[in-house]
Design a protein around this motif. Structure first.
Motif, PDB file in Angstrom:
ATOM      1  N   VAL A  64      32.585  38.322  41.408  1.00 50.52           N
ATOM      2  CA  VAL A  64      33.236  37.495  42.448  1.00 50.52           C
ATOM      3  C   VAL A  64      32.304  36.645  42.877  1.00 50.52           C
ATOM      4  CG1 VAL A  64      34.658  37.948  44.932  1.00 50.52           C
ATOM      5  CG2 VAL A  64      35.217  39.469  43.471  1.00 50.52           C
ATOM      6  N   ARG A  76      39.161  35.535  37.240  1.00 54.01           N
ATOM      7  CA  ARG A  76      39.485  36.404  37.815  1.00 54.01           C
ATOM      8  C   ARG A  76      41.656  36.937  38.189  1.00 54.01           C
ATOM      9  NH1 ARG A  76      35.898  34.216  41.784  1.00 54.01           N
ATOM     10  NH2 ARG A  76      37.729  34.168  43.473  1.00 54.01           N
ATOM     11  N   THR A 129      31.627  34.199  39.789  1.00 58.37           N
ATOM     12  CA  THR A 129      32.968  32.985  39.504  1.00 58.37           C
ATOM     13  C   THR A 129      33.794  32.390  41.268  1.00 58.37           C
ATOM     14  OG1 THR A 129      34.075  35.136  39.862  1.00 58.37           O
ATOM     15  CG2 THR A 129      33.079  34.886  37.733  1.00 58.37           C
ATOM     16  N   ARG A 130      33.107  32.867  42.276  1.00 53.21           N
ATOM     17  CA  ARG A 130      33.646  31.762  42.976  1.00 53.21           C
ATOM     18  C   ARG A 130      33.431  30.158  42.991  1.00 53.21           C
ATOM     19  NH1 ARG A 130      30.838  34.493  47.491  1.00 53.21           N
ATOM     20  NH2 ARG A 130      32.414  36.016  47.486  1.00 53.21           N
ATOM     21  N   PRO A 184      31.343  43.004  43.907  1.00 48.38           N
ATOM     22  CA  PRO A 184      31.241  41.625  44.726  1.00 48.38           C
ATOM     23  C   PRO A 184      30.194  40.701  44.092  1.00 48.38           C
ATOM     24  CG  PRO A 184      30.723  43.225  45.879  1.00 48.38           C
ATOM     25  CD  PRO A 184      31.198  44.277  44.529  1.00 48.38           C
ATOM     26  N   SER A 237      36.558  30.309  38.099  1.00 42.17           N
ATOM     27  CA  SER A 237      37.398  31.236  39.405  1.00 42.17           C
ATOM     28  C   SER A 237      39.056  32.084  38.639  1.00 42.17           C
ATOM     29  CB  SER A 237      37.019  29.961  40.808  1.00 42.17           C
ATOM     30  OG  SER A 237      38.211  29.073  40.203  1.00 42.17           O
ATOM     31  N   LEU A 240      36.138  43.346  37.699  1.00 38.72           N
ATOM     32  CA  LEU A 240      36.291  42.259  37.901  1.00 38.72           C
ATOM     33  C   LEU A 240      36.536  41.769  40.117  1.00 38.72           C
ATOM     34  CD1 LEU A 240      39.469  41.810  36.116  1.00 38.72           C
ATOM     35  CD2 LEU A 240      38.462  40.084  36.530  1.00 38.72           C
ATOM     36  N   MET A 241      36.594  43.800  40.433  1.00 37.04           N
ATOM     37  CA  MET A 241      36.511  43.575  41.905  1.00 37.04           C
ATOM     38  C   MET A 241      35.190  43.745  42.150  1.00 37.04           C
ATOM     39  SD  MET A 241      39.645  43.057  42.852  1.00 37.04           S
ATOM     40  CE  MET A 241      41.198  42.601  41.655  1.00 37.04           C
TER      41      MET A 241
END
Length: 142
Positions: free
Chosen positions: A135, A87, A138-139, A132, A84, A129-130
């Motif tokens: 995200v 990002r 890498t959450r 979904p 994470s 990067l933005m």
């Protein structure tokens, strides 16, 4: 002799796949890392073959370029591992790259082609990067 996979195995196989946008972003970061590595090698060559006006400044610029190359390689690898922290680091680098690109478009020593070469991958990386899927991949799950 049953050829149907176990539903649990199928689920784990699908969850281990990386989204295509994550791979695309790692390719962009990998390309930036390769270019930063090339710049570092060129700076080493220049330091060894030419006499700089300021040796201390030349060494500092070389160390900054080497540090950037290492950081970009770490981001590309970390992204493929789904970490994470990537990002925030990648977004910071892309914003700095956009600032340098804007500087390339203006002033006495403007080089618009270099500005576009910096701006386009930075915007693509920010959009990736933005997205979904990136995200979600890498959450951090606590």
């Amino acid at each position: 002799m049953n050829s149907k996979p176990n539903p649990g195995e199928q689920l784990s196989d699908q969850s281990s796949r990386r989204p295509i946008l994550l791979i695309a972003l790692s390719v962009v970061l990998g390309a930036e890392a390769a270019l930063a590595t090339g710049v570092t090698v060129w700076l080493v060559f220049e330091l060894l073959t030419a006499t700089p006006d300021s040796f201390a400044s030349a060494v500092v610029i070389l160390l900054l370029a080497a540090g950037l190359a290492c950081a970009l390689w770490a981001m590309a690898v970390g992204l493929l591992r789904g970490q994470s922290w990537v990002r925030g680091a990648a977004l910071t680098w892309q914003l700095l790259q956009i600032a340098v690109a804007i500087g390339c478009f203006q002033g006495v020593f403007a080089v618009p082609s270099l500005g576009w070469a910096l701006l386009i991958p930075a915007v693509i990386a920010i959009l990736l990067l933005m997205s979904p899927p990136v995200v979600a991949a890498t959450r951090r799950l606590s």
